[in-house]
Write a protein that holds these residues in place. Structure first.
Motif, short mmCIF file in Angstrom:
data_model
loop_
_atom_site.label_atom_id
_atom_site.label_comp_id
_atom_site.label_asym_id
_atom_site.label_seq_id
_atom_site.Cartn_x
_atom_site.Cartn_y
_atom_site.Cartn_z
N ASP A 110 -35.79 19.73 104.21
CA ASP A 110 -35.58 18.48 104.96
C ASP A 110 -36.88 18.02 105.61
O ASP A 110 -37.22 16.83 105.58
CB ASP A 110 -34.52 18.68 106.04
CG ASP A 110 -33.14 18.98 105.46
OD1 ASP A 110 -32.91 18.65 104.29
OD2 ASP A 110 -32.31 19.56 106.18
N GLU A 133 -24.40 12.86 105.60
CA GLU A 133 -25.35 13.35 104.60
C GLU A 133 -25.04 12.77 103.22
O GLU A 133 -25.93 12.32 102.50
CB GLU A 133 -25.32 14.88 104.54
CG GLU A 133 -26.25 15.45 103.49
CD GLU A 133 -26.16 16.96 103.36
OE1 GLU A 133 -26.78 17.50 102.42
OE2 GLU A 133 -25.48 17.59 104.19
N LEU A 142 -33.20 11.53 104.29
CA LEU A 142 -32.74 11.01 103.00
C LEU A 142 -32.79 9.49 102.94
O LEU A 142 -32.99 8.91 101.86
CB LEU A 142 -31.32 11.50 102.72
CG LEU A 142 -31.18 12.99 102.39
CD1 LEU A 142 -29.71 13.41 102.41
CD2 LEU A 142 -31.79 13.30 101.03
N CYS A 158 -21.67 15.52 94.55
CA CYS A 158 -22.95 14.95 94.99
C CYS A 158 -24.10 15.57 94.21
O CYS A 158 -24.99 14.86 93.71
CB CYS A 158 -23.11 15.22 96.48
SG CYS A 158 -24.06 13.96 97.34
N CYS A 208 -24.00 5.87 106.91
CA CYS A 208 -24.58 7.15 107.33
C CYS A 208 -24.78 7.17 108.84
O CYS A 208 -24.39 8.14 109.51
CB CYS A 208 -25.92 7.36 106.61
SG CYS A 208 -26.92 8.70 107.29
N ARG A 215 -33.95 21.85 94.53
CA ARG A 215 -34.41 20.79 95.43
C ARG A 215 -35.90 20.92 95.70
O ARG A 215 -36.62 19.91 95.79
CB ARG A 215 -33.62 20.85 96.74
CG ARG A 215 -33.90 19.65 97.64
CD ARG A 215 -33.13 19.68 98.92
NE ARG A 215 -33.48 18.55 99.77
CZ ARG A 215 -33.29 18.52 101.08
NH1 ARG A 215 -32.73 19.55 101.70
NH2 ARG A 215 -33.66 17.47 101.79
N ASN A 272 -31.67 15.74 108.47
CA ASN A 272 -31.52 15.77 107.02
C ASN A 272 -31.07 14.40 106.50
O ASN A 272 -31.66 13.84 105.56
CB ASN A 272 -30.48 16.84 106.64
CG ASN A 272 -30.12 16.80 105.17
OD1 ASN A 272 -30.94 16.54 104.31
ND2 ASN A 272 -28.85 17.06 104.87
N ALA A 273 -30.01 13.85 107.14
CA ALA A 273 -29.49 12.56 106.69
C ALA A 273 -30.53 11.46 106.88
O ALA A 273 -30.72 10.60 106.00
CB ALA A 273 -28.21 12.24 107.45
N ALA A 330 -25.85 9.17 102.97
CA ALA A 330 -27.30 9.01 102.82
C ALA A 330 -27.71 9.21 101.37
O ALA A 330 -28.53 8.45 100.83
CB ALA A 330 -28.03 10.00 103.73
N ARG A 331 -27.12 10.20 100.73
CA ARG A 331 -27.46 10.47 99.33
C ARG A 331 -26.93 9.39 98.40
O ARG A 331 -27.43 9.20 97.29
CB ARG A 331 -26.94 11.85 98.93
CG ARG A 331 -27.69 12.97 99.65
CD ARG A 331 -27.09 14.33 99.41
NE ARG A 331 -27.30 14.80 98.06
CZ ARG A 331 -26.99 16.03 97.64
NH1 ARG A 331 -26.46 16.90 98.50
NH2 ARG A 331 -27.19 16.38 96.40
N GLN A 366 -39.18 16.61 103.03
CA GLN A 366 -38.76 15.27 102.63
C GLN A 366 -39.14 14.24 103.69
O GLN A 366 -39.60 13.13 103.36
CB GLN A 366 -37.25 15.26 102.39
CG GLN A 366 -36.72 13.93 101.88
CD GLN A 366 -35.56 14.10 100.93
OE1 GLN A 366 -34.94 15.14 100.87
NE2 GLN A 366 -35.27 13.07 100.17
#
Length: 336
Positions: A292, A208, A261, A171, A219, A328, A257-258, A211-212, A295
């Motif tokens: 997170d 996660e 994203l 990933c 997800c 990141r 977090n997910a 999501a990426r 973001q």
């Protein structure tokens, strides 16, 4: 020059010339040079004594010694959580070498399996640490070592965990679709042997990575499965898999977090819940949580809040030496 003259002079001759003379005259090297035959009583060093000594030493590795290996891994895990991986490289390498030697020279299955189990846990921890400090090839190799050790130990939970974490290497390398396939393979490898907490952990990791990979619906489904699989209560540690920490608070952070994203508005509330309940000993993880939050705020156009969380994340990443988090942070900073 005659041979008799050479014998009197005793000047060095080439190896090729000496070989010719031995063949012509039917003499030994010592006879040719005027020396004496080496004694036949001198033992030949063939390495068997050293090898058998190491095998005998490996036979003496008792369950108590294996527990000591596990305790050492636990100490390194705790130090990693609080101080970061950068300061533990030498200690972790020495620990892995000791375990690999113990397994290499252990002969019988009843000795090999407990050592292999200890090596599987240590190698997976070492791999995550290597990934954190940016040593991606070392991380990949250590995950492979952990998987082989788990297979020899006949420990599907350890195999599933190492395989799932290895998906993060893919990933981070920009191959999220391949990472999704690998983490689903990890779930298959664990099968019915997995504890409920590990199953929840694997679903959260899948969410996660989905999501990426831009797989929003998948997800969400993985997050729902994680919530259903997680045992109730505040306990976070999995007694069957000591490297797994997951409770409702940890899962809230992972959900946030997910969702961050994929740009979901629910990300912020989940992440602030996680911030309030997070274990203060998870120092390095707090940098990820701050990233997170940054973001999630960026997705809502809330740049001041995003900037503050990135400032906090940068402080923690500098303290722990996390290359992965610093990378990141820089990516998110460019979006401000």
């Amino acid at each position: 020059m005659y041979v008799s003259e050479w014998e009197n002079d005793r000047r060095p001759i080439s190896a090729q010339y000496a070989k010719i003379l031995r063949a012509l005259l039917g003499v030994t090297d010592d006879e040719l040079t005027g020396g004496t035959e080496a004694s036949t009583d001198v033992p030949v060093a063939d390495g068997y004594d050293e090898l058998m000594g190491r095998i005998d030493a490996a036979r003496s590795v008792s369950l108590t010694m294996v527990e000591t290996f596990m305790d050492q891994t636990e100490l390194l895990r705790t130090m990693d959580r609080q101080l970061g991986a950068a300061s533990l490289v030498d200690q972790m390498s020495a620990h892995l070498s000791t375990l690999e030697d113990a397994l290499t020279f252990a002969v019988l299955p009843e000795t090999r399996r407990p050592v292999a189990r200890a090596l599987a846990g240590a190698a997976t921890l070492a791999a995550w640490q290597a990934l954190d400090v940016g040593a991606v090839e070392r991380a990949w190799r250590n995950y492979e070592l952990g998987k082989r050790a788990a297979q020899e130990a006949e420990e599907p939970m350890y195999l599933a965990h190492a395989t799932a974490e290895q998906a993060y290497v893919l990933c981070d390398a920009g191959r999220p679709s391949m990472a999704v396939e690998l983490i689903r393979d990890a779930q298959r490898l664990g099968g019915a042997a997995m504890s409920p907490r590990l199953a929840a952990w694997l679903y959260a990791a899948e969410a996660e990575i989905c999501a990426r990979a831009g797989l929003q619906d998948e997800c969400q489904r993985a997050l729902e499965k994680a919530g259903r699989s997680l045992p109730p209560g505040e306990e976070a540690r999995d007694p069957d898999m000591l490297s797994i920490f997951l409770n409702a608070g940890h899962l809230a952070r992972w959900r946030g977090n997910a969702l961050a994203l994929i740009g979901d508005d629910d990300a912020v509330s989940n992440l602030y819940t996680a911030l309030e309940t997070t274990d203060p000993t998870f120092i390095r993880a707090s940098a990820g949580l701050r990233c997170d939050l940054a973001q999630a705020h960026l997705a809502r156009g809330e740049y001041d809040q995003a900037h503050e969380h990135l400032r906090q994340a940068r402080l923690v990443a500098s303290r722990t030496g996390s290359v992965r988090h610093r990378r990141r942070i820089e990516q998110l900073t460019q979006q401000l």
